[in-house]
Design a protein around this motif. Structure first.
Motif, mmCIF file in Angstrom:
data_model
loop_
_atom_site.group_PDB
_atom_site.id
_atom_site.type_symbol
_atom_site.label_atom_id
_atom_site.label_comp_id
_atom_site.label_asym_id
_atom_site.label_seq_id
_atom_site.Cartn_x
_atom_site.Cartn_y
_atom_site.Cartn_z
ATOM 1 N N THR B 205 1.944 90.475 49.719
ATOM 2 C CA THR B 205 1.518 90.073 50.639
ATOM 3 C C THR B 205 1.247 88.561 50.768
ATOM 4 O OG1 THR B 205 -0.600 90.379 49.630
ATOM 5 C CG2 THR B 205 0.059 92.407 50.806
ATOM 6 N N GLY B 206 1.503 88.070 49.638
ATOM 7 C CA GLY B 206 1.631 86.340 49.613
ATOM 8 C C GLY B 206 2.209 85.898 48.322
ATOM 9 N N GLY B 207 2.268 84.618 48.478
ATOM 10 C CA GLY B 207 2.746 83.974 47.135
ATOM 11 C C GLY B 207 4.285 83.878 47.232
ATOM 12 N N VAL B 208 4.990 83.225 46.300
ATOM 13 C CA VAL B 208 6.288 82.900 46.540
ATOM 14 C C VAL B 208 7.069 83.310 45.199
ATOM 15 C CG1 VAL B 208 8.259 81.126 46.326
ATOM 16 C CG2 VAL B 208 5.777 80.871 47.700
ATOM 17 N N GLU B 216 20.057 94.244 42.080
ATOM 18 C CA GLU B 216 20.861 95.114 42.255
ATOM 19 C C GLU B 216 20.447 96.235 43.325
ATOM 20 O OE1 GLU B 216 21.408 98.519 38.912
ATOM 21 O OE2 GLU B 216 21.555 96.552 37.594
ATOM 22 N N LYS B 217 19.249 96.399 43.510
ATOM 23 C CA LYS B 217 18.684 97.249 44.552
ATOM 24 C C LYS B 217 17.716 96.452 45.358
ATOM 25 C CE LYS B 217 19.622 101.483 42.251
ATOM 26 N NZ LYS B 217 18.661 102.716 41.409
ATOM 27 N N PHE B 218 17.851 96.215 46.682
ATOM 28 C CA PHE B 218 16.964 95.164 47.220
ATOM 29 C C PHE B 218 16.094 95.839 47.815
ATOM 30 C CE2 PHE B 218 15.760 92.339 51.026
ATOM 31 C CZ PHE B 218 15.715 91.223 50.159
ATOM 32 N N SER B 219 14.825 95.496 47.809
ATOM 33 C CA SER B 219 13.519 96.174 48.661
ATOM 34 C C SER B 219 13.583 96.094 50.057
ATOM 35 C CB SER B 219 12.280 95.379 48.166
ATOM 36 O OG SER B 219 12.275 95.098 46.905
ATOM 37 N N PRO B 220 13.607 97.372 50.617
ATOM 38 C CA PRO B 220 13.837 97.487 52.129
ATOM 39 C C PRO B 220 12.932 96.928 53.055
ATOM 40 C CG PRO B 220 13.480 99.653 50.774
ATOM 41 C CD PRO B 220 13.080 98.634 49.962
ATOM 42 N N GLY B 221 11.857 96.535 52.525
ATOM 43 C CA GLY B 221 10.743 95.955 53.592
ATOM 44 C C GLY B 221 10.803 94.558 53.822
ATOM 45 N N PHE B 222 11.794 93.802 53.350
ATOM 46 C CA PHE B 222 11.918 92.432 53.789
ATOM 47 C C PHE B 222 12.919 91.947 54.937
ATOM 48 C CE2 PHE B 222 9.936 92.583 49.474
ATOM 49 C CZ PHE B 222 9.287 91.697 49.338
ATOM 50 N N GLU B 223 12.630 91.047 55.616
ATOM 51 C CA GLU B 223 13.461 90.204 56.603
ATOM 52 C C GLU B 223 13.731 88.913 56.341
ATOM 53 O OE1 GLU B 223 11.262 90.436 60.380
ATOM 54 O OE2 GLU B 223 11.458 92.603 60.505
ATOM 55 N N PHE B 245 13.530 85.481 52.382
ATOM 56 C CA PHE B 245 12.840 86.638 53.102
ATOM 57 C C PHE B 245 11.432 86.576 53.190
ATOM 58 C CE2 PHE B 245 16.897 87.843 51.229
ATOM 59 C CZ PHE B 245 17.640 88.482 52.202
ATOM 60 N N THR B 246 10.858 87.112 54.191
ATOM 61 C CA THR B 246 9.136 87.450 54.303
ATOM 62 C C THR B 246 9.117 88.842 54.181
ATOM 63 O OG1 THR B 246 9.645 87.253 56.678
ATOM 64 C CG2 THR B 246 8.863 85.422 55.378
ATOM 65 N N GLY B 257 4.299 86.880 52.539
ATOM 66 C CA GLY B 257 4.984 86.783 51.130
ATOM 67 C C GLY B 257 6.487 86.160 51.312
ATOM 68 N N THR B 258 6.782 85.482 50.529
ATOM 69 C CA THR B 258 7.994 84.818 50.746
ATOM 70 C C THR B 258 8.803 84.993 49.540
ATOM 71 O OG1 THR B 258 6.853 82.863 51.678
ATOM 72 C CG2 THR B 258 9.330 82.725 51.166
ATOM 73 N N LEU B 259 10.078 85.540 49.722
ATOM 74 C CA LEU B 259 11.206 85.954 48.558
ATOM 75 C C LEU B 259 12.212 85.040 48.800
ATOM 76 C CD1 LEU B 259 12.190 87.645 46.024
ATOM 77 C CD2 LEU B 259 12.537 89.418 47.996
ATOM 78 N N TYR B 260 12.574 84.359 47.738
ATOM 79 C CA TYR B 260 13.886 83.420 47.693
ATOM 80 C C TYR B 260 14.978 84.358 46.905
ATOM 81 C CZ TYR B 260 11.371 79.475 49.849
ATOM 82 O OH TYR B 260 10.665 78.944 50.793
ATOM 83 N N VAL B 261 15.935 84.529 47.361
ATOM 84 C CA VAL B 261 16.847 85.252 46.717
ATOM 85 C C VAL B 261 18.320 84.038 46.568
ATOM 86 C CG1 VAL B 261 18.428 87.443 46.372
ATOM 87 C CG2 VAL B 261 15.980 87.311 47.430
#
Lengths: 435, 269, 129
Positions: B205-208, B216-223, B245-246, B257-261
């Protein structure tokens, strides 16, 4: 004489409508399933353990009850840190004495939940639980989801007694009023009997739940989830729509959810999804518990010591940390030096590394029939069969306490019940420690 | 700076809980007094000197005290628990809960550490040069907040639930992680230089969070939002192209939340 | 062949275990069995028996094979029992619960004897190293 309304001491269903008739050396059982019937036959079976035994220099020999209890007390009193595995095919009353001995000796106490629905209980601790009694779902549910559970084979009467077939107050036509969905990587008999089977890939329950939740939140799940779970996104959307359109959704989870990769996180997100689903319709989640009193230990340990399983009394007060204070972990890490195993075939059900160490250390086993645990034990105490030979309390799968009464007596003059055996053992342990 | 050297000599057949081994506890004590400190083995307490030889006196304060554990102590738990200052160097592997709830100072583990290192850590530096297992900098069971400050550096691999519930501070993993890295993350920074198996940043819900390797298996709830290059967070630099992604939109929230891949390693996303 | 091992109850496993018949031939016939799909069975060379080995390679167990439509390729099933648990992954991911569902294993044809439950305890668990 025919005895009615006997409680079945096998699975978490704790069926309360079993009829038995004891004849000369045989027993007639009505209403019980295959598993239940098999256990009722134990009252008259030829392989029943009737004499305490000890193993001396590799040889097993019969001894008196007093000798067996003495040796058990010696093992426990001389142990630095004993493990008490208080199995679930016995009463809360017996488990309570076991917990007190563990506390007295500063040992570790655990029960079947740890290798069963322990992660479910941990998930509930994280997320809270929208629960209900079994009767609620029976009377109201028009959609039933079996997730990671093969109810037809693990709790054979669940579908006929609580879940799918019975006519309920608001589900008057029984099966015809209910939609049944199964989520399972295997095409089990339960899946075959369902209206919809989501055959997901193993260890992808979390991704599927997460995607369903994303859909419920009005967002599009990442397309990679189709490849990961093996379930097309339109099917996920259809499932969510079906749930929203139902009047009452009863979700029953099994070890497929709590034991695959993800463990308590699977349960946690399922419970959060259920909470959110209650914005649209009534929805609840329950676990199909494998043993008649596996829920009882969680209840008992929680109200006595604050934690549902895996309790470490090492510092004199209860502590809980699954992975550190739980049975399989303390055995794998060789962090106990003796074990007391009651009414559970632990050696049969834990992985090899843990089973091997358990066979290595001094072990006392209380059970009713020969099994891998009795073979590996140093002392075997014969068990009394709860709900057949003594009275006591079980907690049913939905955490409803059920008091059971016997239809015959303990076959042993030395003990009335497992509770009685444990009390005698506790007295001997205390005498040795305080001498 | 005063240095106390502990050499393991005892019988560690059952694990030992040594939350008493902190610079705070050793400060102002002589070697003999340190040897008298009680630690736990199962239901019994015993003197530290039964398990370790003690050499050197503590400094005048925690800041002024360095503890060196000269050997492998994989069956000793809770070293450095709640420490606020000073330094601990473990010249081998250590057990569970190292640096549990530490608030300051520095711990260096030259070998591996077991589960729960830096649980709910508030400040300081925990550096593990080998591998570790589960729950790095994580929240305790049922708690909503994991580490809130300080830095954890793992040179090797970590397993599951890294930084569960992290609210602040940084976790930098040099190697790979397994499941649920950054579960319920709500603040702070997690950098994984290697690969992740699955459920990365789930329920964040927050952070980076930054993953430099392959998921291997990406979390489905990210855009996906954008592609960014060469990330920099104060002194931490992540070179290369990253997809931003957020989420996690599986949890009802605003997607802060921010996810950099890493783009290069995850082109299929 | 690398596979994911699923374990769980079957009704006869339950009947025999609850009836105290774990040392019976019936129990072995029901539980010491690895269910595979036809495709994997053919790829293995249609063996009567297979040796299933844990990921770390330390533990293995010989069991009979059974062809089934209920599992997909790459997945195998052994009823919950001592045979299955020999190869179940003992790591609990800090939850206390081993990986009874989805343990990575390898499966290969074998001529080894399928041990009964008591033999497994005596030889694998209690035997000298």
């Amino acid at each position: 004489m025919v005895y009615k309304n006997i409680i079945c001491p096998v699975c978490g269903g704790s069926c309360d409508d079993v009829q038995v008739e004891l004849k000369d050396g045989t027993i007639d059982v009505q209403n019980a399933c295959k598993m239940g019937n098999a256990k009722f036959q134990e009252v008259v079976s030829s392989h029943r353990l009737l004499k305490p035994t000890i193993r001396e220099n590799g040889k097993v020999k019969d001894v008196s009850w007093d000798e067996a209890l003495e040796m058990s007390a010696d093992i426990l009193a001389n142990s630095k840190r004993p493990l008490f595995f208080l199995g679930s095919e016995t009463s809360c009353e017996a488990q309570e004495v076991g917990l007190h001995i563990a506390e007295y000796l500063g040992g570790v106490a655990d029960s079947n939940a740890t290798i069963c629905h322990g992660p479910t209980v941990m998930g509930i601790q994280e997320a809270g639980c929208v629960g209900s009694t079994a009767g609620q779902a029976k009377n109201r549910a028009d959609m039933i989801i079996y997730w990671g559970v093969n109810a037809l084979e693990s709790m054979p009467r669940h579908m006929s007694k609580y879940g799918v077939f019975p006519r309920g107050y608001w589900a008057k036509k029984g099966r015809f009023d209910r939609t049944m969905v199964t989520v399972d990587p295997r095409k089990t008999p339960t899946a075959v009997a369902s209206d919809l089977h989501l055959q997901l890939k193993p260890n992808t329950d979390y991704e599927l739940l997460s995607a369903l939740f994303t859909i419920l939140n009005g967002k599009e799940p990442h397309p990679s989830v189709e490849e990961i779970t093996g379930i097309p996104i339109p099917v996920m959307k259809q499932t969510i729509e079906m749930m929203k359109e139902s009047n009452y959704v009863g979700i029953f989870v099994g070890l497929g959810v709590s034991s695959s990769y993800g463990k308590h996180r699977n349960i946690e997100i399922a419970l959060n999804l259920v909470k959110e689903m209650n914005n649209y319709t009534k929805c609840n989640l329950g676990a199909l518990r494998g043993h008649c009193n596996v829920a009882g230990f969680n209840q008992l340990a929680s109200y006595l010591y604050g934690y549902p399983f895996g309790i470490d009394f090492g510092k004199g007060y209860p502590r809980y940390n699954p992975g550190e204070t739980t049975c399989v972990d303390v055995l794998r890490e060789k962090d106990v030096d003796a074990a007391f195993v009651m009414s559970a075939d632990l050696v049969n059900h834990i992985p090899a590394d843990a089973a091997k160490y358990l066979a290595d250390i001094p072990m006392i086993c209380l059970d009713i029939a020969p099994c891998p645990s009795t073979t590996a034990s140093d002392v075997v105490l014969p068990g009394v069969i709860d709900a057949m030979e003594c009275d006591g309390t079980f907690y049913r799968l939905d955490n409803v306490p059920v008091h059971f009464e016997p239809f015959t007596d303990s076959p042993f003059p030395e003990t009335k019940s497992n509770e009685d055996t444990l009390k005698q053992l506790f007295a001997k342990v205390k005498a040795k420690k305080e001498a | 700076m005063a240095e106390v050297i502990l050499k393991p000599i005892g019988n560690f057949d059952l694990t030992v809980e040594a939350e008493a081994i902190t610079p705070d506890n050793f400060a102002g004590k002589t070697a003999v007094e340190i040897g008298e400190i009680l630690i736990w083995q199962a239901p019994a307490q015993a003197k530290l000197s039964e398990f370790f030889s003690v050499e050197g006196n503590g400094g005048s304060s925690a800041e002024d005290t360095t503890i060196t554990i000269d050997g492998d102590v994989p069956r000793v738990k809770r070293i450095g628990q709640e420490m606020t200052a000073g330094k601990i160097i473990i010249k081998g592997s250590t057990g569970m809960h190292v640096g549990n709830t530490m608030a300051g100072g520095e711990i260096i583990v030259e070998g591996n550490a077991e589960s729960w290192p830096g649980m709910e850590m508030k400040g300081g530096l925990l550096h593990i040069k080998g591998d570790t297992l589960d729950h790095v900098g994580c929240a305790y069971r049922g708690s909503w907040h994991g580490m809130t400050g300080g830095r954890i550096v793992i040179d090797g691999n970590a397993k599951n639930q890294v930084g569960g519930g992290i609210s602040g501070g940084e976790i930098i993993i040099g190697g790979n992680v397994d499941n649920f890295c950054g579960i319920r993350m709500n603040g702070g920074l997690i950098v994984v230089k290697g690969n992740a198996v699955r459920t990365t940043a789930a329920e964040m819900t927050g952070g980076v969070m930054v993953v430099g390797g392959r998921i291997e298996k990406f979390s489905p709830g990210f855009e996906m939002e954008a592609v960014e290059c060469d990330l920099k967070f104060d002194d931490i630099e992540c070179a290369g192209e990253f997809m931003k992604f957020t989420g996690d939109y599986a949890i009802p929230q605003k997607g802060k939340g921010t996810l950099y891949v890493s783009y290069e390693n995850n082109e299929c996303l | 062949m690398e596979a994911l091992l699923n374990t769980g109850s079957t009704i006869d496993e339950g009947r025999l275990a609850k009836g105290g018949n774990k040392y019976s031939e019936d129990y072995k016939t029901e539980c010491a069995v690895c269910w595979v799909c036809a495709e994997d069975f053919a790829a293995l060379g249609c063996p009567e028996k297979v040796k299933v080995t844990s990921r770390d390679g330390v533990h293995s167990v010989a069991v009979s094979t059974k062809v089934t439509e209920s599992v997909k390729s790459g997945h195998v099933f052994i009823p919950r029992s001592i045979w299955a648990n020999v190869v179940v992954e003992p790591s609990t991911f800090s939850t206390g619960s081993p990986l009874y569902k989805g343990s990575p294993v390898s499966v290969e044809p074998t001529d080894d004897v399928v041990m009964d439950a008591e033999e497994i305890v005596l030889k694998l668990y209690m035997g000298e190293e």
